[in-house]
Design an enzyme around this catalytic site. Structure first.
Site, PDB file in Angstrom:
ATOM      1  N   TYR A 126       0.848  -1.201   0.000  1.00 39.28           N
ATOM      2  CA  TYR A 126       0.000   0.000   0.000  1.00 39.28           C
ATOM      3  C   TYR A 126       0.881   1.248   0.000  1.00 39.28           C
ATOM      4  CZ  TYR A 126      -3.565   3.382   1.364  1.00 39.28           C
ATOM      5  OH  TYR A 126      -4.398   4.472   1.390  1.00 39.28           O
ATOM      6  N   SER A 138     -35.009  14.940  13.145  1.00 35.93           N
ATOM      7  CA  SER A 138     -34.763  14.041  14.259  1.00 35.93           C
ATOM      8  C   SER A 138     -35.874  13.002  14.324  1.00 35.93           C
ATOM      9  CB  SER A 138     -34.695  14.819  15.567  1.00 35.93           C
ATOM     10  OG  SER A 138     -35.902  15.531  15.774  1.00 35.93           O
ATOM     11  N   GLU A 159     -32.543  -1.158  13.537  1.00 32.12           N
ATOM     12  CA  GLU A 159     -31.126  -0.820  13.508  1.00 32.12           C
ATOM     13  C   GLU A 159     -30.689  -0.311  14.875  1.00 32.12           C
ATOM     14  OE1 GLU A 159     -30.428   2.043  10.334  1.00 32.12           O
ATOM     15  OE2 GLU A 159     -32.286   1.414   9.377  1.00 32.12           O
ATOM     16  N   LYS A 177     -29.152   2.403  17.455  1.00 35.49           N
ATOM     17  CA  LYS A 177     -29.129   3.874  17.507  1.00 35.49           C
ATOM     18  C   LYS A 177     -27.758   4.299  18.018  1.00 35.49           C
ATOM     19  CE  LYS A 177     -31.558   7.938  19.251  1.00 35.49           C
ATOM     20  NZ  LYS A 177     -30.325   8.621  19.686  1.00 35.49           N
ATOM     21  N   ARG A 218     -25.560  17.897  10.950  1.00 35.63           N
ATOM     22  CA  ARG A 218     -27.007  18.096  10.960  1.00 35.63           C
ATOM     23  C   ARG A 218     -27.366  19.554  11.268  1.00 35.63           C
ATOM     24  NH1 ARG A 218     -31.298  14.642  12.612  1.00 35.63           N
ATOM     25  NH2 ARG A 218     -29.863  13.223  13.660  1.00 35.63           N
ATOM     26  N   LYS A 223     -37.894   1.402  11.731  1.00 36.54           N
ATOM     27  CA  LYS A 223     -38.377   2.149  10.569  1.00 36.54           C
ATOM     28  C   LYS A 223     -39.311   1.260   9.761  1.00 36.54           C
ATOM     29  CE  LYS A 223     -33.935   4.580  10.195  1.00 36.54           C
ATOM     30  NZ  LYS A 223     -32.732   4.784   9.359  1.00 36.54           N
ATOM     31  N   CYS A 276      -3.629   2.302  56.521  1.00 37.67           N
ATOM     32  CA  CYS A 276      -4.760   1.490  56.056  1.00 37.67           C
ATOM     33  C   CYS A 276      -5.986   1.739  56.942  1.00 37.67           C
ATOM     34  CB  CYS A 276      -4.381   0.017  56.092  1.00 37.67           C
ATOM     35  SG  CYS A 276      -5.751  -1.098  55.693  1.00 37.67           S
TER      36      CYS A 276
END
Length: 710
Positions: free
Chosen positions: A38, A84, A121, A123, A144, A332, A450
């Site tokens: 690469y 939203s 799905e 979130k 957004r 959805k 202690c």
């Protein structure tokens, strides 16, 4: 290269090959070429672009990190608003039932109508992002914002390797503006059945993996320790990701490792103009994957409320093991036609809902800071909190880990703090709200003694944890001390296991190690599940353990950093227990393999009056071992030799052979190297024997070993 066309063609081939390699590595986690290959291709492309800057296209891998620092983020108007999703606050299965019932009601479906198909799905707890592609090439990235207008973050987004600069299946546009097909056959094989539309807006979530977040904060802590005043740690992965996306300097953004998941579309070339004609949201997700975007493997189709409930529960069970943060799941309606029928209400789609999980972070106040002592003597500061419901339970305590962490976060009594609890993980204080701090609060400091037994508390150089030094006396360490004392390589007290130790300590039968030898048959037989024969067997084992060796006894005391080999070295060097107990740190450091840290640990242990008292009581109840004059290692027959044992010896166990060799001054190692003096091989010797032969290390049997021992 012979012609200008050859150069243009080679640059396009390199771009395609490098983009494919990046997709395989970062998105599919299935690298196909070595890093060195690469790098070679990348450097070749850099050289071509340096010689002919007109070859440098927006989708070139060389443009991942670069460009000038921006003066500010420019506003971007969303052609399709980024709305939203309505949140279902009921975190139980009732949330899924309510959403399904609402959808059916708004679609006016009769009770006996077939169940509705959904896509479920995760979130993600990240930052929503819009990616605009023109002719398959990334043209703009925007946040957004308020849903109508976001901010242009294109330069920072180019640093995210999972976001393709050119989509799989897109037509290559060369510097000479001659359109041709992508030269990579492998990319062609990945194309969607649908062509990449001229205009495509992809929506998804930028996030930071948990391991990347921890590594980032560790780098920040190292920079802070080195005096870098600009360095700071981050509260959580979401804040770190959001800050990286909005960086004006793309080079600084590249320092924060970000990831991306795609989950939807915005503006799109319509079917009438050559765009795809999607019928379902599931088809959209499959197209996104085929174009080269990462799509969550957790996403699935669901039929009706029962499937939604099952998905919510399944993801909840896996939540804490995921490499990224989520705060719920999203449902959805799958059919895009039904989505259009359902429409929107107050700028929220009726066809989707976010079904949350119980919050993992909440605000509360610190009422006190206590210090707890663990089984190994480690001291842990614990914040006592005003009760708060977080992560599905009421939390009243949160760990501060150690003094350094408590002071780094500057947690004080009276502070308002953010508390986090994820699954079964112990709750912790994430951060403090300084503006809510009460006047006169004081920094936390670890106690010098202690809180359980009063022994000195120490923190060794280079370590973060403080520890109690009263190992044999401290009640908090009682069970651990007993189990170690009875272990096979210590006094080997058969029958004294964890469950029995719990009973002995919890029932106040045993408070210190000498109490083991003061137990009578009646007190033992009275314990739960302790038969008379078992009680007698344990008493016999205790009686037998009184005859031991100085090395085993030193190891059994559980002194920090003193393992088997160190205990044997101490026994050989001093010959008598009193010699070890009365030695100072400099004298202890003269023992082979005992460095300054170990020497200080041994000296500190025997400097505690409680520990010396327990040792004397053990002697008083009858523990004994052979003692003699010191045996300098240099005078022993195998001093300076290193042995490796492998396979089954004819007459000796591995431990017996090891003890014999070490008594003769040899070091016994677990691996073969060029520094190995001999490999002692028995039957069924394995890879160690092969390695010895490869390195030319002498291989001997048990008889030859005995001859060396004399």
């Amino acid at each position: 290269m012979n012609t200008e066309a050859d150069v243009v063609r080679r640059a396009a081939e390199l771009r395609a090959a490098l983009n494919r390699a990046a997709h395989q590595y970062y998105t599919l986690d299935a690298p196909e070429i070595p890093d060195a290959e690469y790098d070679r291709l990348f450097q070749e492309l850099q050289a071509l672009e340096a010689a002919q800057p007109e070859l440098r296209t927006p989708d070139s891998p060389t443009q991942r990190v670069g460009g000038t620092v921006l003066d500010g983020l420019k506003p971007v108007r969303h052609a399709v608003p980024m709305l939203s999703i309505r949140t279902e606050t009921d975190t139980t299965e009732a949330g899924a039932l309510a959403f399904d019932a609402r959808v059916r009601r708004e679609l006016k479906l009769p009770p006996d109508a077939p169940p509705i198909a959904y896509v479920a799905e995760p979130k993600f707890d990240g930052l929503a992002l819009s990616l605009r592609y023109e002719h398959g090439v990334l043209a703009q990235a925007a946040t957004r914002g308020d849903g109508e207008t976001g901010e242009d973050v294109t330069q920072a987004i180019r640093t995210i390797r999972q976001i393709p600069l050119r989509l799989a299946g897109a037509v290559e546009r060369s510097a000479s503006s001659v359109e041709r097909e992508d030269p990579s056959p492998s990319l062609t094989a990945q194309r969607s059945p649908l062509n990449v539309p001229p205009l495509l807006e992809v929506r998804g979530e930028v996030y930071m993996r948990r391991d990347d977040f921890e590594a980032l904060n560790e780098r920040m802590r190292q920079r802070m320790a080195a005096g870098d005043k600009a360095a700071k740690t981050f509260v959580n992965p979401r804040n770190a990701a959001a800050g990286a996306v909005r960086q004006l300097d793309p080079a600084m953004a590249a320092e924060r490792p970000l990831s991306f998941f795609a989950y939807g579309l915005g503006e799109l070339t319509p079917p009438a103009e050559g765009g795809p004609d999607f019928q379902t949201h599931w088809q959209v997700l499959q197209a996104l994957k085929s174009w080269g975007f990462p799509v969550s493997a957790l996403a699935r189709r669901a039929l009706g409320a029962p499937d939604l409930i099952a998905f919510h529960a399944e993801v909840a069970a896996r939540r804490d093991g995921l490499p990224f943060d989520i705060d719920g799941v999203v449902y959805k309606v799958d059919s895009l036609e039904l989505q259009r029928q359902l429409g929107f209400v107050t700028r929220e789609p009726r066809w989707a809902v976010a079904h949350k999980y119980p919050a993992q972070e909440q605000l509360t106040t610190v009422q006190a800071i206590d210090v707890q002592v663990g089984r190994t003597g480690k001291l842990t500061p614990v914040a006592k909190l005003a009760p708060v419901f977080v992560g599905g339970v009421t939390v009243t305590n949160a760990t501060l880990h150690n003094e350094l962490e408590a002071r780094r976060k500057d947690v004080r009594v009276g502070d308002t703090v953010v508390v986090r609890r994820a699954g079964d993980v112990i709750p912790e204080v994430v951060s403090v709200l300084p503006d809510k701090r009460v006047a006169g609060s004081e920094e936390f400091t670890m106690p010098a003694h202690c809180p359980v037994c009063g022994s000195d508390v120490v923190r060794e150089e280079g370590e973060a944890d403080h520890r109690c030094t009263g190992g044999l006396f401290c009640a908090a360490q009682r069970k651990q001390a007993l189990l170690h004392f009875a272990s096979r390589k210590a006094l080997d007290i058969e029958g004294l296991g964890e469950k029995l130790v719990d009973q002995l300590v919890d029932g106040q039968v045993v408070r210190t190690l000498p109490d083991l030898y003061r137990m009578g048959f009646v007190s033992l037989a009275a314990l739960d599940r302790m038969a008379e024969k078992s009680a007698q067997n344990l008493l016999d084992a205790l009686q037998e353990s009184k005859r031991t060796t100085l090395a085993r006894f030193l190891y059994a005391l559980g002194i920090r950093h003193v393992g088997e080999s160190t205990a044997k070295a101490l026994a050989r060097h001093f010959g008598k227990l009193d010699g070890v107990m009365d030695a100072d740190a400099d004298q202890l450091a003269q023992v082979p393999d005992v460095g300054p840290v170990v020497a200080e640990s041994i000296h500190t242990f025997f400097a505690q009056p409680h520990n010396r008292e327990v040792v004397e009581q053990l002697r008083a109840v009858g523990l004994e071992w052979p003692e003699g004059e010191p045996a300098p290692v240099a005078l022993l027959p195998l001093a300076g030799k290193t042995f490796v044992l492998t396979g089954a010896l004819p007459t000796l166990s591995r431990d017996e052979a090891k003890e014999m060799l070490e008594a003769a001054g040899a070091k016994v190692s677990g691996s073969v190297s060029k520094k190995t003096s001999y490999v002692v091989a028995g039957e069924e010797a394995g890879g160690k024997l092969d390695k010895a032969r490869d390195l030319g290390v002498p291989v001997i049997d048990e008889a030859a070993m005995r001859a060396l021992l004399g």
